[in-house]
Motif scaffolding. Structure first.
Motif, short mmCIF file in Angstrom:
data_model
loop_
_atom_site.label_atom_id
_atom_site.label_comp_id
_atom_site.label_asym_id
_atom_site.label_seq_id
_atom_site.Cartn_x
_atom_site.Cartn_y
_atom_site.Cartn_z
N ASN A 139 0.83 -1.21 0.00
CA ASN A 139 0.00 0.00 0.00
C ASN A 139 0.86 1.26 0.00
O ASN A 139 0.53 2.24 -0.66
CB ASN A 139 -0.95 0.01 1.20
CG ASN A 139 -2.06 -1.01 1.06
OD1 ASN A 139 -2.36 -1.47 -0.04
ND2 ASN A 139 -2.66 -1.39 2.17
N LEU A 140 1.96 1.26 0.76
CA LEU A 140 2.87 2.41 0.76
C LEU A 140 3.47 2.62 -0.62
O LEU A 140 3.59 3.75 -1.09
CB LEU A 140 3.99 2.20 1.80
CG LEU A 140 3.60 2.36 3.27
CD1 LEU A 140 4.78 2.01 4.17
CD2 LEU A 140 3.15 3.78 3.54
N LYS A 141 3.85 1.52 -1.26
CA LYS A 141 4.43 1.62 -2.61
C LYS A 141 3.41 2.19 -3.59
O LYS A 141 3.74 3.07 -4.39
CB LYS A 141 4.90 0.23 -3.06
CG LYS A 141 5.59 0.23 -4.40
CD LYS A 141 6.05 -1.16 -4.77
CE LYS A 141 6.68 -1.17 -6.15
NZ LYS A 141 7.05 -2.51 -6.57
N LYS B 223 0.87 4.11 -2.87
CA LYS B 223 0.64 5.50 -2.52
C LYS B 223 1.75 6.39 -3.07
O LYS B 223 1.50 7.46 -3.62
CB LYS B 223 0.54 5.65 -1.00
CG LYS B 223 -0.04 6.97 -0.54
CD LYS B 223 -0.13 7.06 0.96
CE LYS B 223 -1.42 6.43 1.44
NZ LYS B 223 -1.65 6.66 2.87
N LYS B 224 3.01 5.93 -2.95
CA LYS B 224 4.13 6.70 -3.47
C LYS B 224 4.05 6.82 -4.99
O LYS B 224 4.35 7.86 -5.56
CB LYS B 224 5.46 6.07 -3.06
CG LYS B 224 5.82 6.32 -1.63
CD LYS B 224 7.18 5.74 -1.28
CE LYS B 224 7.51 6.00 0.17
NZ LYS B 224 8.81 5.45 0.53
N GLU B 225 3.67 5.73 -5.66
CA GLU B 225 3.54 5.76 -7.12
C GLU B 225 2.45 6.72 -7.54
O GLU B 225 2.59 7.44 -8.52
CB GLU B 225 3.25 4.36 -7.65
CG GLU B 225 4.43 3.43 -7.60
CD GLU B 225 4.09 2.00 -8.01
OE1 GLU B 225 2.90 1.72 -8.30
OE2 GLU B 225 5.01 1.17 -8.04
N GLU B 226 1.34 6.75 -6.79
CA GLU B 226 0.25 7.66 -7.13
C GLU B 226 0.67 9.11 -6.93
O GLU B 226 0.31 9.98 -7.71
CB GLU B 226 -0.98 7.35 -6.27
CG GLU B 226 -1.69 6.07 -6.65
CD GLU B 226 -2.79 5.70 -5.69
OE1 GLU B 226 -3.03 6.45 -4.71
OE2 GLU B 226 -3.43 4.65 -5.91
N GLU B 227 1.44 9.37 -5.85
CA GLU B 227 1.90 10.74 -5.59
C GLU B 227 2.92 11.17 -6.64
O GLU B 227 2.95 12.32 -7.03
CB GLU B 227 2.51 10.83 -4.20
CG GLU B 227 1.50 10.70 -3.08
CD GLU B 227 2.14 10.62 -1.70
OE1 GLU B 227 3.39 10.63 -1.61
OE2 GLU B 227 1.40 10.53 -0.72
N ALA B 228 3.76 10.25 -7.08
CA ALA B 228 4.82 10.58 -8.04
C ALA B 228 4.26 10.75 -9.45
O ALA B 228 4.81 11.51 -10.24
CB ALA B 228 5.89 9.50 -8.04
N ALA B 229 3.19 10.07 -9.75
CA ALA B 229 2.61 10.15 -11.10
C ALA B 229 1.98 11.52 -11.29
O ALA B 229 1.27 12.02 -10.41
CB ALA B 229 1.58 9.06 -11.30
#
Length: 148
Positions: free
Chosen positions: A110-112, A114-120
C-alpha cells in the motif's frame, strides 16, 4: 524427447519454482516454530502448571500387559492429548506469524502504491468537447439578439 522438453518447461516455470522455494522455506519455518514452542514457550508453561510436560499428558485407554518375567507382552493404549495441545499451539504460532507477515507485506504494498500515485503526474483535464452545430447556431442567434 518432446515429453522431456514439455516437462522441463513446466518444471522451470516461475510459479512452480516459487512454490518449491515456498515449500522448502515453509518446512524450515515449521521446524523453527516447533523448536520455539517445545524449547522456549512450553517449559515455562509447564513450570507454571506444576512441572507438567505437555508431551507426557495422556489418557490410558488400556494398560500394558506384563508377563511374570516383567516383559511387556502388549503395550499400553493411550490418547496423547498433550502432544495434540502442543501441536495446536504450534499451529497458532505459525498462523499468527503468517498473519503478521502478510499484514506487513500488504502495508508495504500500500505504501508503494501511494508513493507511485503521488509521483505520477495528475492527468491533464480532457479538452472541452467541440460545440455541436445546434449550439453554434444558438450562439450566433444569441449574439445577433445582443447586438440589436
Amino acid at each position: 524427447m518432446g515429453m522431456i522438453k514439455e516437462f522441463k518447461e513446466f518444471a522451470m516455470r516461475g510459479n512452480v519454482v516459487d512454490m518449491a522455494v515456498g515449500v522448502i522455506i515453509g518446512g524450515a519455518f515449521g521446524k523453527i516454530v516447533t523448536s520455539l514452542v517445545n524449547d522456549v514457550i512450553m517449559p515455562p508453561i509447564g513450570v507454571l502448571l506444576g512441572g507438567v510436560d505437555f508431551k507426557d499428558l495422556k489418557l490410558v485407554v488400556k494398560d500394558a500387559i506384563v508377563d511374570a518375567e516383567g516383559a511387556v507382552t502388549s503395550p499400553e493404549v493411550t490418547l496423547n492429548y498433550g502432544s495434540f495441545i502442543q501441536t495446536i499451539i504450534d499451529f497458532l504460532i505459525v498462523a499468527l506469524a503468517i498473519f503478521f507477515l502478510i499484514k506487513a507485506i500488504n502495508k508495504l504494498s500500500n505504501l508503494k502504491k501511494k508513493k507511485e500515485e503521488e509521483a505520477a503526474p495528475a492527468p491533464a483535464p480532457a479538452p472541452a468537447p467541440e460545440p455541436s452545430a445546434e449550439e453554434k447556431l444558438l450562439t450566433e442567434i444569441r449574439d445577433l439578439l445582443k447586438n440589436k
